[in-house]
Design a protein around this motif. Sequence first.
Motif, PDB file in Angstrom:
ATOM      1  N   TRP A   1       0.821  -1.216   0.000  1.00  0.00           N
ATOM      2  CA  TRP A   1       0.000   0.000   0.000  1.00  0.00           C
ATOM      3  C   TRP A   1       0.851   1.261   0.000  1.00  0.00           C
ATOM      4  CZ3 TRP A   1      -4.176  -1.009   4.361  1.00  0.00           C
ATOM      5  CH2 TRP A   1      -5.173  -1.846   3.858  1.00  0.00           C
ATOM      6  N   TRP A   2       1.780   1.325   0.949  1.00  0.00           N
ATOM      7  CA  TRP A   2       2.480   2.585   1.223  1.00  0.00           C
ATOM      8  C   TRP A   2       3.876   2.664   0.627  1.00  0.00           C
ATOM      9  CZ3 TRP A   2       0.845   2.039   7.024  1.00  0.00           C
ATOM     10  CH2 TRP A   2      -0.522   2.251   7.118  1.00  0.00           C
TER      11      TRP A   2
ATOM     12  N   HIS B   1       1.546   3.382  -2.977  1.00  0.00           N
ATOM     13  CA  HIS B   1       1.250   4.685  -2.369  1.00  0.00           C
ATOM     14  C   HIS B   1      -0.248   5.001  -2.435  1.00  0.00           C
ATOM     15  CE1 HIS B   1       2.748   8.240  -0.428  1.00  0.00           C
ATOM     16  NE2 HIS B   1       2.089   9.019  -1.242  1.00  0.00           N
TER      17      HIS B   1
ATOM     18  N   ILE C   1      -2.922   6.851   5.699  1.00  0.00           N
ATOM     19  CA  ILE C   1      -2.811   6.267   7.038  1.00  0.00           C
ATOM     20  C   ILE C   1      -3.819   6.878   8.001  1.00  0.00           C
ATOM     21  CG2 ILE C   1      -1.058   7.882   7.921  1.00  0.00           C
ATOM     22  CD1 ILE C   1       0.302   5.400   9.222  1.00  0.00           C
TER      23      ILE C   1
ATOM     24  N   PRO D   1       3.554   6.722   4.193  1.00  0.00           N
ATOM     25  CA  PRO D   1       2.183   6.515   3.724  1.00  0.00           C
ATOM     26  C   PRO D   1       1.560   7.812   3.208  1.00  0.00           C
ATOM     27  CG  PRO D   1       2.267   6.540   6.115  1.00  0.00           C
ATOM     28  CD  PRO D   1       3.686   6.569   5.649  1.00  0.00           C
TER      29      PRO D   1
END
Length: 375
Positions: free
Chosen positions: A76-77, A81, A85, A103
């Motif tokens: 995801w991060w 990206h 969060i 994040p």
Amino acid sequence: MKIGFDISMLVYVGSGVATYTYNLVKNLLLIDKKNEYHLFYSSLRRPKNFYYLDKLKELGAKIHSCHFPPRLMKLWWGKWHIVPIELFTGKMDYFHTSDFLRPPLLKGTKGITTVHDLTWKLFPRWHTEEVVKAHKRKLAKTIKYGDIIVCPSQNTKKDLLKFYPQAKKNNKIFVIPEGVDERFKSIKDKKLINKVLKKYKIKQPYLVYVGAIEPRKNLKRLIRAFDLLLKTHHSLSLVIGGRAGWKNQDIFQLVKDLALEKKVIFTGFIEDQDLPIIYSVAECCCYVSLYEGFGLPPLEAQACGCPVVASNVASLPEVLGDSAILVNPKNESKIKEGILAVLLKKSGDKISDNYQKFTWQKTAESFLNVIHTRN
């Protein structure tokens, strides 16, 4: 204001980033009663005795746990990206990260990141490919989004601008040194000392290194220098305290090749309450790393009254000044001579108060000043 921290690295108790994150957040909670602190972590990574998190909760932090695997967060991060969060913490005014991940943040939230060092850029061969790629992605995002950057030393800031000159224009960069925890002090209780030494199977007299067992810590040269010392100081042992890092098989093999299995003691992780005792009765702390972004263990040793021999490269001269014997880390004979000067008491009483310049309260105050300056 609401200030968020990704504290995922706290699960790696004993690592430099975990020590930094815990002490920074703890001291912010102690000195700042005006702002709210929101801490994010993945509960799947929680160890059985996660006293770090419990302490921060006691001090008033709001804890936000999630129940998905760390690998998903990396996708995801790190890679994609996506998924802010703040969907898990609520909207923040500032959000700080110091791990591999940066994040996405909601509009109006200012990112802050601590760049601990540039080892992955200077010496990529010392790291896994995955670690190098993760750092590259994170720093690219940090610069792209104009995050505030904190460096623990002028040397780390210099390295950052050498490889990323655009950060001088895109980001505000602040140098905020790390601190020495108050638990580090000279211990004289013989009963307690004997108990701890027995626990780790350590016999006096001994030299000590504390940190990760990995290539940049230069342990192979330290071990060879120790082998040279044994020719005149037969009773010495070398204590290597810390968890195994990576690419370290040849370090353990060297000990076997030199037949030093009974003289080099690998303790594994040394518990927080035991570390001041280990330092207090050591003959010398040996920290001849090839590169450090700051270099906290030598200061912690000094606080316990332990003389230090350290490298004359990277941030260590900046942090230690003339309070330690600084040597060429690539020269085993020079390392041996530095340690010998300590053993023969030729180094003088240099350690007096250098460590007192570095406290986690000062680190927290400087961090708050960065935020207040922007506002």
